[in-house]
Each structure stands twice: as C-alpha cells, then as structure tokens.
Design an enzyme around this catalytic site. Structure first.
Site, PDB file in Angstrom:
ATOM      1  N   ASP A  93       0.868  -1.181   0.000  1.00  0.00           N
ATOM      2  CA  ASP A  93       0.000   0.000   0.000  1.00  0.00           C
ATOM      3  C   ASP A  93       0.903   1.229   0.000  1.00  0.00           C
ATOM      4  OD1 ASP A  93      -1.936   1.896   0.204  1.00  0.00           O
ATOM      5  OD2 ASP A  93      -2.633   1.318   2.201  1.00  0.00           O
ATOM      6  N   LYS A 148       4.240   7.134 -19.793  1.00  0.00           N
ATOM      7  CA  LYS A 148       3.578   8.412 -20.006  1.00  0.00           C
ATOM      8  C   LYS A 148       2.162   8.345 -19.422  1.00  0.00           C
ATOM      9  CE  LYS A 148       1.230   8.014 -24.443  1.00  0.00           C
ATOM     10  NZ  LYS A 148      -0.085   8.526 -24.057  1.00  0.00           N
ATOM     11  N   HIS A 178       6.021   3.739 -26.376  1.00  0.00           N
ATOM     12  CA  HIS A 178       5.937   2.475 -27.087  1.00  0.00           C
ATOM     13  C   HIS A 178       6.056   2.642 -28.599  1.00  0.00           C
ATOM     14  CE1 HIS A 178       1.605   3.583 -27.285  1.00  0.00           C
ATOM     15  NE2 HIS A 178       1.629   2.919 -28.415  1.00  0.00           N
ATOM     16  N   LYS A 182       8.457   0.199 -32.178  1.00  0.00           N
ATOM     17  CA  LYS A 182       7.924  -0.399 -33.402  1.00  0.00           C
ATOM     18  C   LYS A 182       9.057  -0.677 -34.390  1.00  0.00           C
ATOM     19  CE  LYS A 182       3.375   1.715 -32.906  1.00  0.00           C
ATOM     20  NZ  LYS A 182       2.671   0.438 -32.692  1.00  0.00           N
ATOM     21  N   GLU A 216      -6.913   6.661 -35.236  1.00  0.00           N
ATOM     22  CA  GLU A 216      -7.521   5.547 -34.513  1.00  0.00           C
ATOM     23  C   GLU A 216      -9.016   5.503 -34.795  1.00  0.00           C
ATOM     24  OE1 GLU A 216      -5.527   5.004 -30.345  1.00  0.00           O
ATOM     25  OE2 GLU A 216      -5.878   7.146 -30.640  1.00  0.00           O
ATOM     26  N   ASP A 235      -1.903  13.679 -24.989  1.00  0.00           N
ATOM     27  CA  ASP A 235      -1.906  12.217 -25.039  1.00  0.00           C
ATOM     28  C   ASP A 235      -1.075  11.676 -26.194  1.00  0.00           C
ATOM     29  OD1 ASP A 235      -2.907   9.682 -24.017  1.00  0.00           O
ATOM     30  OD2 ASP A 235      -4.112   9.565 -25.832  1.00  0.00           O
ATOM     31  N   HIS A 240       4.318  10.842 -28.734  1.00  0.00           N
ATOM     32  CA  HIS A 240       4.443   9.962 -29.890  1.00  0.00           C
ATOM     33  C   HIS A 240       4.793  10.709 -31.177  1.00  0.00           C
ATOM     34  CE1 HIS A 240       3.008   6.980 -27.243  1.00  0.00           C
ATOM     35  NE2 HIS A 240       1.716   7.110 -27.447  1.00  0.00           N
ATOM     36  N   LYS A 340      -9.121  10.369 -32.781  1.00  0.00           N
ATOM     37  CA  LYS A 340      -9.895   9.184 -32.424  1.00  0.00           C
ATOM     38  C   LYS A 340     -11.202   9.157 -33.207  1.00  0.00           C
ATOM     39  CE  LYS A 340      -8.031   8.480 -27.787  1.00  0.00           C
ATOM     40  NZ  LYS A 340      -7.416   7.197 -28.167  1.00  0.00           N
TER      41      LYS A 340
END
Length: 493
Positions: A93, A148, A178, A182, A216, A235, A240, A340
């Site tokens: 905790d 992130k 990430h 790739k 996306e 984001d 990215h 998105k």
C-alpha cells in the site's frame, strides 16, 4: 532490441502489476520473450498492487491475459507453465501501511538485477521511489521505467522528474514511449543512415513536405475521465508524434548509442519554430468527434461518453503545421495529425518529394502519389516508395505511379516483435537508446505548452467531426491552403 539474445538474470518488479497495462501489454510481451528464449532462467516477475492476491490468483489472471493477447495466438503449455512459475504477487500500500515493503525486500535476490516498472499514474511515482529507497531496495545498478504521461505540462513534468531523480540517476531512468519500439520506427534510422542513395535527398532541396499521422477508430471508452484532463495534444502529440518527427528530421548521430541518438533528437525539438499567438490560430486545428458510424457500427459522440463533462471542450483530434528551423529543413512544413473515431486506423510517416525541376513528360507532375515515400507503422509495417513508370504497350507514352514495397511480414517471413517486447528486452539489457531523456521530455513540453495556453484563451471550441470520417474540415483547409493534400486523399483522386 539489444544485441544480447538473453537478458541478465533480473527481478522485474511491476507496480500496478495487476492493472490494465500489465495484463494487456506487459505480461503477454514477457511471455513472448520467454517463448523466444530471451529471458534468463533465473529472471522473476514480481507484480505489486494493493489487491491482496495470492500467487495462484495472479497466475490465473496472467494466463487469461496471455491466452487472450492477439500476438500470442497459441500458447505452448510448457512455455506458459515456465512463464507462470516466474510470477509472484506482493501487496504493498504505497503511502499507507509500510509492512508490504519488507515483503517485497524478502522476495528480491541480491544476485539479480533490479528493474522497477511503474505502470501507475505519474503522480504516485515519487512516493513509490521513496518507498523503494527507504526499504533499501535501490542499488547503483537498479533501473526504473516510467510510463507516459509524464505530467500534463512542463511544470508538472519537472516535478515528477525531480521526485524520481532524487532517488535514481538519469542513467537509471527509462521513460518509455511504445511508438519507439515499433519495428518500422527503427528501420527509419536504418533507411536513412545505412543507405547512401537516400540521405543526400533528405533535405529541403528535394523534400516538399512531411506528413505524420496517427489515426484511430476507437474512442476514449472508459478513459473519458482521464481524457478530459488530457486531450489529444497531451496524449499523442507531445510524445508519440514529436518523437516520430525527431527521428525523421534528426541529423546523423556519431554512432548508434543512447546518448548520440538522443542528443540529435533533442536538437530537433530545440529547433522547432514556436507556435504562439496568431500562428496557433493559423497553423493548428482542434476537433472533437460526434456520433456516427465507424466501420459499420453506430457509435456515440465524445460528449455522450460516460464519465466526463457534457460540455467538455477537450480535443480528440489535432492537426498542426510545424517547422524545423535549421539548414536541412528550412521551409519544409511538417504536418502532424492524430485523432480518435476516424474512419481507419493507421500510423504512418509520408515523405513527399518535390516535383522534378523540368519534366519532359507533360502532365506527369500532377499524377497522384508520385514521388512519395511512406513509412507505415501500423497496421501493416512496411516501407513503400511510389515512383513513375511507363505503362507497357505501344503507342503514346503513358506514365503511372507504381509502388516499390517492402513488407516486413512478407520479406522476412517472421513475426515482428511487439513494441513492448522490444522495449522490455532493452530495459532488461540496460539499453536506453529508445527511451526518452529528461531534456527531451521537457523540450517537447516547452513547445506544446504555449499551444495549449493559446487554445485555452480562445473563445472558440473544437470543431465537431462525424465519427467514421477523416476528421474536421479544418484539417483539410490547413494543408490545402498551400495546394497540398493529405496522403489518403491524394491516393483516391
């Protein structure tokens, strides 16, 4: 991925080890590394959470996560059993009862490297690192991995980095993105710096513009509460897309090592022309998805997603025009775009070369798609160069664009590793080349913060675009005012 085929024996301690990221990405990726022989037999994975699970409970959850992961397809019983035997759970905790730290200390071996993966919200990263220090678990060779978002602006990012940096040195901190794991992203560096024919063309004399897209089809789903405080700029663009811009625009590093590569990326970020005042209005577009149909399915608009404000002005789409103010790229616009609930999912870098200075074949300069290099990151990783060729046959000379294609799946006849596989292996091997340095993160925030501040001062709201579309009309006006078009529009002309 590191040149090492097998990592050193390691205790990989995952805080948030029973959470969404661990189950969707980390544990399946570790299974794949184990299956392919990249994990030392003594490596252990310790999941840390407040859930009070037994080791058996954790292994049941992990087995389901591995079997359900799209890259695994078929689990090999012997491999899965071996992998699950590596897993254990410790209840800690953070900020509460301190007894769990002693349990964690007892689970770790002095004969194994220690990697602490913080798959948790960044605001508790400092508390975890202090707990590790106070429990005597931080060694000079320990490494800590941070996910992130690293803050929501420059000041909060610096605060998180200060807290973690008080316990771990910069050499020990691995800030993960990430996208940098790739296969095609790393092949971008090989394409540029291992092929002598291409690098002389990689400049403002021969390149008209660059497009970087991360589209996306998914919406925010259950992340609406988080997303209202973030938005597409924080984001996706701040990390990215700017990282992809850096790898596209950077100068050749002296060598392929962690500091040389990151030094050159930092120079690109420091060379970005600031977007402030009227330039924000002129060179950026915000959008927010409404209801619509995405790939045959009726979906709700952003404001109808549960968990957020019904009057939110959070952007789910960003398009912007950036400039790298240096000798190589002066005058070349970089168009960045992410959103998105768009009609198709894809991530790509498009290099659009200039027209030939004098054509002896009338009408060929306007042929769609000619002179484009497309570096496709997903869904199908590959590199596609479009050039003009003569159409076979007698009579009038007719030209058309034809592709020269490198599909990684077809060419190498092997599975490309998942991004998290590669990055986890690099962490275990102690290779931080593909991870962000603190000065990179802060340089990105210095460029992004004024844009967000300018948006907050505007009376306008993001432009609504139908779910399943290509985004708001403003994005088409942004690139169209100089006579250019987005790559997918050019392909369908």
């Amino acid at each position: 991925m590191s040149q090492q085929s097998v990592s050193r024996p390691t205790d990989l301690v995952v805080f948030g080890g029973t959470g969404d990221l661990s189950m969707r990405k980390l544990l399946p990726s570790l299974y794949l590394l184990d299956r392919d022989g990249h994990l030392d037999g003594r490596t252990r994975v310790v999941a840390v959470s407040r859930d009070g699970l037994t080791d058996a409970d954790l292994r049941d959850k992990a087995a389901s996560a591995v079997r359900g992961h799209q890259a695994v397809q078929v689990t090999e019983p012997d491999v899965l059993s071996r992998f699950l035997d590596r897993l254990s759970h410790i209840t800690v905790d953070v900020g509460g009862d301190t007894s769990g730290w002693a349990d964690l200390a007892a689970a770790l071996s002095p004969d194994r490297d220690r990697v602490f993966y913080l798959a948790v919200p960044p605001m508790i990263s400092g508390g975890i690192c202090r707990g590790l220090r106070d429990a005597g678990l931080v060694t000079p060779e320990s490494r800590v991995v941070m996910e992130k978002p690293l803050g929501r602006d420059l000041a909060s990012s610096q605060a998180v980095n200060d807290e973690v940096g008080a316990i771990f040195t910069e050499r020990q901190i691995y800030r993960i993105d990430h996208y940098l794991g790739k296969e095609t992203v790393q092949n971008l560096l090989v394409l540029r710096f291992a092929n002598v024919f291409l690098e002389p063309l990689w400049n403002s004399r021969w390149i008209d513009h660059v497009q970087i897209t991360a589209a996306e089809t998914v919406g925010v789903g259950g992340r609406r509460g988080y997303y209202d405080g973030s938005g597409a700029m924080r984001d996706m663009v701040q990390n990215h897309l700017l990282q992809l811009l850096c790898l596209t625009a950077m100068e050749p590093p002296a060598s392929y090592d962690r500091e040389s590569v990151r030094d050159e990326k930092l120079k690109v970020l420091q060379s970005l022309r600031p977007l402030t005042g009227e330039r924000v209005i002129e060179d950026t577009v915000r959008g927010q998805y409404g209801g619509g149909v995405v790939q045959g399915t009726e979906v709700s608009g952003y404001l109808d997603e549960p968990g957020g404000s019904p009057s939110s002005t959070t952007e789910t789409f960003v398009a912007l025009r950036a400039e790298v103010a240096n000798w190589r790229w002066a005058g070349v616009p970089f168009y960045l775009r992410t959103g998105k609930r768009l009609g198709h999912s894809r991530s790509e870098i498009v290099i659009r070369f200039r027209e030939v200075p004098h054509t002896i074949f009338p009408g060929t300069n306007s042929l769609p798609g000619a002179g484009s290099l497309v570096i496709s990151l997903q869904p199908d990783e590959g590199i596609h160069l479009t050039m003009l060729a003569k159409t076979p046959g007698a009579g009038a000379l007719r030209l058309r664009p034809v592709p020269l294609e490198l599909s990684f799946a077809d060419t190498f006849a092997t599975r490309s590793p998942e991004a998290y596989e590669r990055l986890l292996m690099d962490v275990l091997a102690g290779d931080s080349t593909l991870f962000m340095r603190r000065d990179e993160v802060e340089a990105a925030w210095r460029w992004v913060d004024p844009i967000i501040e300018a948006w907050n001062g505007l009376s306008t709201t993001p432009e609504t675009y139908p779910a399943g579309s290509a985004g708001p009309a403003g994005a088409h006006r942004l690139i169209g005012r100089t006579g250019r078009t987005w790559h997918e529009e050019e392909q369908h002309r």
